[in-house]
Scaffold this active site. Structure first.
Site, PDB file in Angstrom:
ATOM      1  N   ASP A 187      -3.904  -2.422   4.033  1.00  0.00           N
ATOM      2  CA  ASP A 187      -4.181  -1.673   2.801  1.00  0.00           C
ATOM      3  C   ASP A 187      -5.215  -0.579   3.016  1.00  0.00           C
ATOM      4  O   ASP A 187      -5.237   0.421   2.291  1.00  0.00           O
ATOM      5  CB  ASP A 187      -4.615  -2.616   1.679  1.00  0.00           C
ATOM      6  CG  ASP A 187      -3.429  -3.425   1.173  1.00  0.00           C
ATOM      7  OD1 ASP A 187      -3.063  -4.409   1.842  1.00  0.00           O
ATOM      8  OD2 ASP A 187      -2.825  -3.037   0.162  1.00  0.00           O
ATOM      9  N   ARG A 206      -5.396   0.317  -8.934  1.00  0.00           N
ATOM     10  CA  ARG A 206      -5.790  -0.720  -7.958  1.00  0.00           C
ATOM     11  C   ARG A 206      -6.774  -0.102  -6.974  1.00  0.00           C
ATOM     12  O   ARG A 206      -6.596   1.038  -6.546  1.00  0.00           O
ATOM     13  CB  ARG A 206      -4.560  -1.296  -7.240  1.00  0.00           C
ATOM     14  CG  ARG A 206      -3.602  -2.001  -8.244  1.00  0.00           C
ATOM     15  CD  ARG A 206      -2.606  -2.907  -7.560  1.00  0.00           C
ATOM     16  NE  ARG A 206      -3.256  -4.020  -6.906  1.00  0.00           N
ATOM     17  CZ  ARG A 206      -2.623  -4.811  -6.031  1.00  0.00           C
ATOM     18  NH1 ARG A 206      -1.366  -4.589  -5.712  1.00  0.00           N
ATOM     19  NH2 ARG A 206      -3.268  -5.817  -5.469  1.00  0.00           N
ATOM     20  N   ALA A 221       0.807  -1.218   0.000  1.00  0.00           N
ATOM     21  CA  ALA A 221       0.000   0.000   0.000  1.00  0.00           C
ATOM     22  C   ALA A 221       0.849   1.282   0.000  1.00  0.00           C
ATOM     23  O   ALA A 221       0.653   2.152  -0.867  1.00  0.00           O
ATOM     24  CB  ALA A 221      -0.977  -0.024   1.182  1.00  0.00           C
ATOM     25  N   ASN A 245      -6.477  -6.182   4.320  1.00  0.00           N
ATOM     26  CA  ASN A 245      -5.081  -6.508   4.042  1.00  0.00           C
ATOM     27  C   ASN A 245      -5.094  -7.741   3.135  1.00  0.00           C
ATOM     28  O   ASN A 245      -6.154  -8.282   2.803  1.00  0.00           O
ATOM     29  CB  ASN A 245      -4.317  -6.756   5.355  1.00  0.00           C
ATOM     30  CG  ASN A 245      -2.807  -6.834   5.143  1.00  0.00           C
ATOM     31  OD1 ASN A 245      -2.223  -5.995   4.462  1.00  0.00           O
ATOM     32  ND2 ASN A 245      -2.162  -7.838   5.719  1.00  0.00           N
ATOM     33  N   GLN A 287       4.171 -13.374  -1.872  1.00  0.00           N
ATOM     34  CA  GLN A 287       4.967 -12.258  -1.348  1.00  0.00           C
ATOM     35  C   GLN A 287       5.799 -12.655  -0.130  1.00  0.00           C
ATOM     36  O   GLN A 287       6.887 -12.134   0.088  1.00  0.00           O
ATOM     37  CB  GLN A 287       4.063 -11.080  -0.949  1.00  0.00           C
ATOM     38  CG  GLN A 287       3.365 -10.365  -2.086  1.00  0.00           C
ATOM     39  CD  GLN A 287       1.986 -10.923  -2.348  1.00  0.00           C
ATOM     40  OE1 GLN A 287       1.700 -12.089  -2.057  1.00  0.00           O
ATOM     41  NE2 GLN A 287       1.124 -10.116  -2.927  1.00  0.00           N
TER      42      GLN A 287
END
Lengths: 343, 343
Positions: free
Chosen positions: B234, B88, B47, B244, B193
């Protein structure tokens, strides 16, 4: 039509599940060592299926043996049993199937008769397993309401058994009873049995299946998209604690937190009265490259620590019911497996 | 030394995070459309980092513009802002950074001055972010005891921010305070990730890190191997509900079931008083091939249904504390984000 495993007179044939879902490749093993390697390397996997594979591997060793002294033959065959017992530690069905073969070896007095009996017993274990799964399906489908979306984890399907499946057998039986159901299949890292195998076999059967990542289970439960969870088992201890594929415990916590029933479907051969509880179950640790690489593609930095336990233990308290071919144990936390193994 | 993103006078440079952990490749974008594509395709993610990337992309568009009428210039730049706003949907920091740029555009009366101001503002957003993360780290490290094993999820590290990180900033700060800590990094399907990025950056910093699959979190919590969980965010709604990376909600349920504190570390720019609660947060659905293929390798059967929500919402009730650069909200379920956004 695909098959999990097959006795082919002088060979054991099986679908190489490592190649799914892209390729449908069958292996034909003419040497029992190769069958043991196939179990270790997960060409075949799933607690009932590896029991059948071990039994067929022992039968293969028997018919290939050139020994003509009965005592030497029995001694060689008991060593073969030992080799199969060391392939994988967690699934109790493996040891159960080997014990059936060992009993025949120990009682036998004639090599040719023993060979015949071992081949017959391996095929019987296979046939019985399919019948058992259909009974599990019949008992289990009563818990699956029309219109349900059922979440399953790993693969407790036709490809984890002799055919039809335990958890997926319950789903198949519900569909055969005319119920409209949907399935959410968790992909099941690291080996991706849910993505590669469960999704593949349900898709072949035209059962409405949606693949999700394991970490999405909570999200879809919170959104009320899932009405029950059904999984298989590798070993069920006397108190009802259940070892199954790593991640099953996490799913049981999520189900409990969302008030969703959590069912375990497994044959009686998975129940292990000699193991008092989950703490006594040996959890297999597998090679960390199963996590660091996905079919040859590196996804983790070189040198990082990795842990790869292949199973975890779901306490009986998180299990709504254990469904077997002999009947169902509701609330296993209250009774353990006693109602079925003593009955 | 690696960097997440850098302003290079006439280009925006960034580490291509899609290539980690095997390759450390930097991209140099001289066109703002390519920067927007880089955000969409997750060359850069996290973010705070996508906020910085959008700001630098807008600055890049400004200095490359050939328009010499101030009104036309402003109108073009506002369109550029719109393009970045559509890259996004979930992370609020993106809109926060774009708003800072938009305010400058709207007030400006001179093209060259505006260009200078936009370049300066983008760099300021970047620099401030690193300072903010160090403050978050300082506030947060008090919750990390000496000898703790901390579980983290996805990547809220140097590579999700301008540098240092939010959740990983807390871990870095604890290490800088001399605490001996270990980290469990969940791999975080489907984009991995945790495996590719968190494991990579912590390994570079010699922080003791163990990679696990997401579905193993419950197992290790049950074995008392984890003392707390810390994640990024986020978007944090007014009532403290937190969007998130998908799977965060599942981790929060597991932490609660095991009595393990669950911390969210994020800059104030992640707090969104205009969003009343988690139900109002838009959850991005991404391409299903992110699940069906892992770096080009097919892992799901052709034609199967797949769902790929990129985020989920953790209710405030599952969060022990929200750690920001302005201080900590303990028990956000009681107060929401009011103590910090109204303070």
């Amino acid at each position: 039509m695909y098959y999990t495993i097959r006795w082919d007179e002088t060979a054991v044939s099986m679908l190489d599940q490592r190649m799914l879902p892209v390729q449908e490749v069958y292996r034909h093993y003419t040497n029992y060592h190769d069958v043991a390697d196939a179990i270790r390397s997960m060409v075949v996997r799933g607690a009932p299926a590896i029991g059948i594979a071990a039994a067929m591997g022992i039968a293969l060793a028997a018919i290939k043996s050139k020994i003509n002294n009965i005592n030497d033959f029995k001694s060689e065959m008991l060593q073969v049993c030992q080799i199969f017992a060391s392939t994988r530690p967690t699934a109790v069905n493996l040891f159960w199937a080997i014990n059936r073969m060992r009993n025949i070896i120990e009682k036998s007095e004639d090599i040719d008769a023993c060979k015949n009996d071992l081949v017959h017993e391996a095929q019987k274990i296979h046939q019985e397993d399919i019948e058992i799964n259909k009974k599990i399906g019949e008992f289990g489908q009563k818990y699956i309401g029309d219109g349900f979306t059922v979440m399953t984890y790993c693969n407790a399907g036709a490809l984890a058994t002799g055919g039809y499946g335990t958890a997926l057998g319950v789903i198949r039986s519900a569909v055969e009873h005319g119920k409209k159901i949907k399935v959410y299949s968790c992909e099941t890292r690291p080996y991706l049995q849910g993505a590669r195998i469960t999704a593949w076999e349900l898709f072949k059967d035209n059962i409405d299946t949606t693949l999700i990542c394991d970490n999405m289970a909570g999200h879809f439960m919170k959104k009320s998209e899932i009405q029950c969870v059904i999984v298989g088992a590798d070993r069920i201890a006397a108190n009802g604690d259940t070892a199954n594929k790593i991640g099953t415990y996490t799913m049981s916590i999520l189900a409990k937190a969302h008030g969703i029933p959590f069912y375990v479907a497994a044959p009686i051969s998975t129940l292990d009265p000699d193991t008092p509880d989950g703490n006594s179950i040996i959890i297999e640790e597998r090679n960390i490259d199963e996590i660091a690489y996905i079919q040859g593609v590196q996804i983790a930095p070189e040198g990082i620590f990795i842990k790869n336990p292949a199973f975890d233990v779901t306490p009986a308290a998180n299990i709504t019911a254990i469904i077997t071919e002999k009947g169902v144990i509701e609330n296993p936390a209250v009774t353990g497996i006693g109602p079925l193994v003593n009955g």
